[in-house]
Each structure stands twice: as C-alpha cells, then as structure tokens.
Design a protein around this motif. Structure first.
Motif, PDB file in Angstrom:
ATOM      1  N   GLN A 144      37.504 -53.009 -22.855  1.00 50.89           N
ATOM      2  CA  GLN A 144      37.109 -52.396 -24.119  1.00 50.89           C
ATOM      3  C   GLN A 144      38.266 -52.307 -25.095  1.00 50.89           C
ATOM      4  N   ARG A 145      39.473 -52.051 -24.577  1.00 51.04           N
ATOM      5  CA  ARG A 145      40.650 -51.942 -25.438  1.00 51.04           C
ATOM      6  C   ARG A 145      41.172 -53.306 -25.874  1.00 51.04           C
ATOM      7  N   GLY A 146      40.791 -54.336 -25.152  1.00 50.27           N
ATOM      8  CA  GLY A 146      41.282 -55.671 -25.473  1.00 50.27           C
ATOM      9  C   GLY A 146      42.739 -55.871 -25.136  1.00 50.27           C
ATOM     10  N   ALA A 147      43.275 -55.044 -24.232  1.00 50.37           N
ATOM     11  CA  ALA A 147      44.697 -55.122 -23.872  1.00 50.37           C
ATOM     12  C   ALA A 147      44.920 -56.139 -22.762  1.00 50.37           C
ATOM     13  N   THR A 148      44.498 -57.368 -23.005  1.00 49.83           N
ATOM     14  CA  THR A 148      44.564 -58.411 -21.986  1.00 49.83           C
ATOM     15  C   THR A 148      44.841 -59.755 -22.653  1.00 49.83           C
ATOM     16  N   THR A 149      45.225 -60.728 -21.839  1.00 48.65           N
ATOM     17  CA  THR A 149      45.327 -62.100 -22.326  1.00 48.65           C
ATOM     18  C   THR A 149      43.915 -62.697 -22.367  1.00 48.65           C
ATOM     19  N   PRO A 150      43.722 -63.800 -23.080  1.00 46.01           N
ATOM     20  CA  PRO A 150      42.394 -64.442 -23.104  1.00 46.01           C
ATOM     21  C   PRO A 150      41.888 -64.787 -21.705  1.00 46.01           C
ATOM     22  N   GLU A 151      42.788 -65.262 -20.838  1.00 44.79           N
ATOM     23  CA  GLU A 151      42.380 -65.608 -19.474  1.00 44.79           C
ATOM     24  C   GLU A 151      41.941 -64.365 -18.706  1.00 44.79           C
ATOM     25  N   GLN A 152      42.694 -63.284 -18.851  1.00 41.58           N
ATOM     26  CA  GLN A 152      42.335 -62.038 -18.171  1.00 41.58           C
ATOM     27  C   GLN A 152      41.030 -61.476 -18.713  1.00 41.58           C
ATOM     28  N   ARG A 153      40.842 -61.581 -20.001  1.00 41.58           N
ATOM     29  CA  ARG A 153      39.611 -61.077 -20.609  1.00 41.58           C
ATOM     30  C   ARG A 153      38.400 -61.829 -20.065  1.00 41.58           C
ATOM     31  N   GLU A 154      38.546 -63.119 -19.871  1.00 42.31           N
ATOM     32  CA  GLU A 154      37.451 -63.920 -19.325  1.00 42.31           C
ATOM     33  C   GLU A 154      37.049 -63.426 -17.936  1.00 42.31           C
ATOM     34  N   VAL A 155      38.040 -63.111 -17.114  1.00 47.83           N
ATOM     35  CA  VAL A 155      37.756 -62.598 -15.771  1.00 47.83           C
ATOM     36  C   VAL A 155      37.105 -61.223 -15.854  1.00 47.83           C
TER      37      VAL A 155
END
Length: 216
Positions: free
Chosen positions: A118-129
């Motif tokens: 929800q915070r978007g505190a991730t890399t694009p790859e991590q967000r995908e997972v």
C-alpha cells in the motif's frame, strides 16, 4: 476453493529458517531486520540462509506465503465440509482466530507485507511479487465471503454489504495479532477462550442469533 488454488508449499528444509525469520520480522519490522539477525536467531551462518534465499525480500515473501498457506490449510477443510452454514461460519471464524494467535509471527508479516504494498515502498520487482501475494490473501477472504453470503441468503445473518461485513469481521478476528502476548502458565484453553470471544463478537456483528453461535 480448493487448497490447490493457493500457493506451492514451502519445502520442509526451509521451515526452521522461515520460523526464525518470522519472529525477527515481527519483533523488529521488515526494514530493521537483517539476514544477520535471522542467522543469529537461528543459530546458523547467514550463508545457510543465502543458500535458499538471494535477499531479505525473498525471505520475507516466503514468510508471507507460508503464513497464508497455513491459513488455507486449516480453513479449506471446514469451508468444503458438508456441515450446515451456521456451523461452518462459526467454525471458520474461530479457527481463523486461533490461527492468528498460534502463528502470530507469520501473520504479522502478512500484515506488514500488505502495508508495504500500500505504501509503495518497494522496487517494481518486489511490488510484482507482493501483488501476487495480495491476490492469495484476497482468495482466502473470498472463501469467507462465499459462506457469509450463504448465511445471509438462508436468513442466518443480517448485513447489507458483504464487503463491509467481511472487513468488520476480520477486524475482530485479526485483532489478537496486535495485542495478544503469550503469558507464563497459559495453556491451550487460554487461546481457545480468546478465539471464542473474538468469534462471538464478530458473529454477533453479522446479526447471527445467539442460538446459532452459542457453541463457538
């Protein structure tokens, strides 16, 4: 929904790593936890952990996945049983709450994973997972929604929106994640009593009659 619709089970060799990691993530949070912390908790070298996981994020994701899989494993047999809807919903509610307590360290990681997404505190790859893991969590909620809607259609529960009812129900059943602490001298009956009280609160909120939930 069958258990096969969840995720691949974690290999047994990793369970001690996941258990140690879950405790570390719960105690320190994702950002403040290092692979070194997990290794010390496990009493192993960090090389052992890196043998299975290339990064802290990958380890965290597997903790999330394993926590959700444990939920599916205890809930699906009840949801797919032939017992009456009221009994099914009652048993599902209490069983879910017991799982939140007994596997609290894993479930807190699930909760933090949702917050990271929800915070978007991730890399694009991590967000995908994390999106994939969130879908797993959503599938779990849908099992409850199906039974909730069956209870409403049979006149066993009273609520307007199943989406709102589902969220309010989970607020009660998930609440031990944030305030439960194991105390010296407690036994299985302590957890059972806590889960019964949380489930009763949730089921009453759904408008179920006392005679339908008296045995929770």
């Amino acid at each position: 929904m069958s258990a096969s619709a969840t995720a691949n089970p974690v290999r047994p060799v990793q369970e001690d790593i996941l258990n140690a990691a879950a405790h570390c993530f719960m105690d320190r949070g994702y950002s403040a936890t290092s692979i070194d912390d997990v290794a010390r908790s496990l009493g192993a070298t960090k090389g052992r952990i890196y043998h299975h996981y290339r990064s802290k994020a990958d380890l965290f994701f597997d903790v999330f996945r394993h926590g959700m899989q444990m939920n599916f494993d205890v809930l699906v047999p009840i949801a797919e049983s032939s017992q009456p809807t009221a009994d099914k919903l009652r048993d599902m509610a209490k069983t879910h709450c017991i799982a939140m307590i007994r596997t609290q360290h894993f479930q807190r990681c699930v909760w933090e994973g949702v917050e990271l997404l929800q915070r978007g505190a991730t890399t694009p790859e991590q967000r995908e997972v994390l999106i994939e893991l969130q879908a797993m969590r959503d599938n779990y909620a849908e099992i409850f929604r199906t039974v909730l809607e069956a209870a409403k259609s049979e006149g066993l529960a009273r609520f307007d929106s199943s989406s709102i009812a589902l969220q309010l129900m989970f607020m009660s059943l998930n609440s031990p994640l944030f305030w439960y602490r194991e105390r010296e001298g407690q036994d299985a009956s302590t957890i059972d009593n806590i889960a019964s009280q949380c489930a009763l609160f949730a089921l009453r909120g759904l408008g179920m009659k006392e005679e339908l939930i008296a045995d929770v």
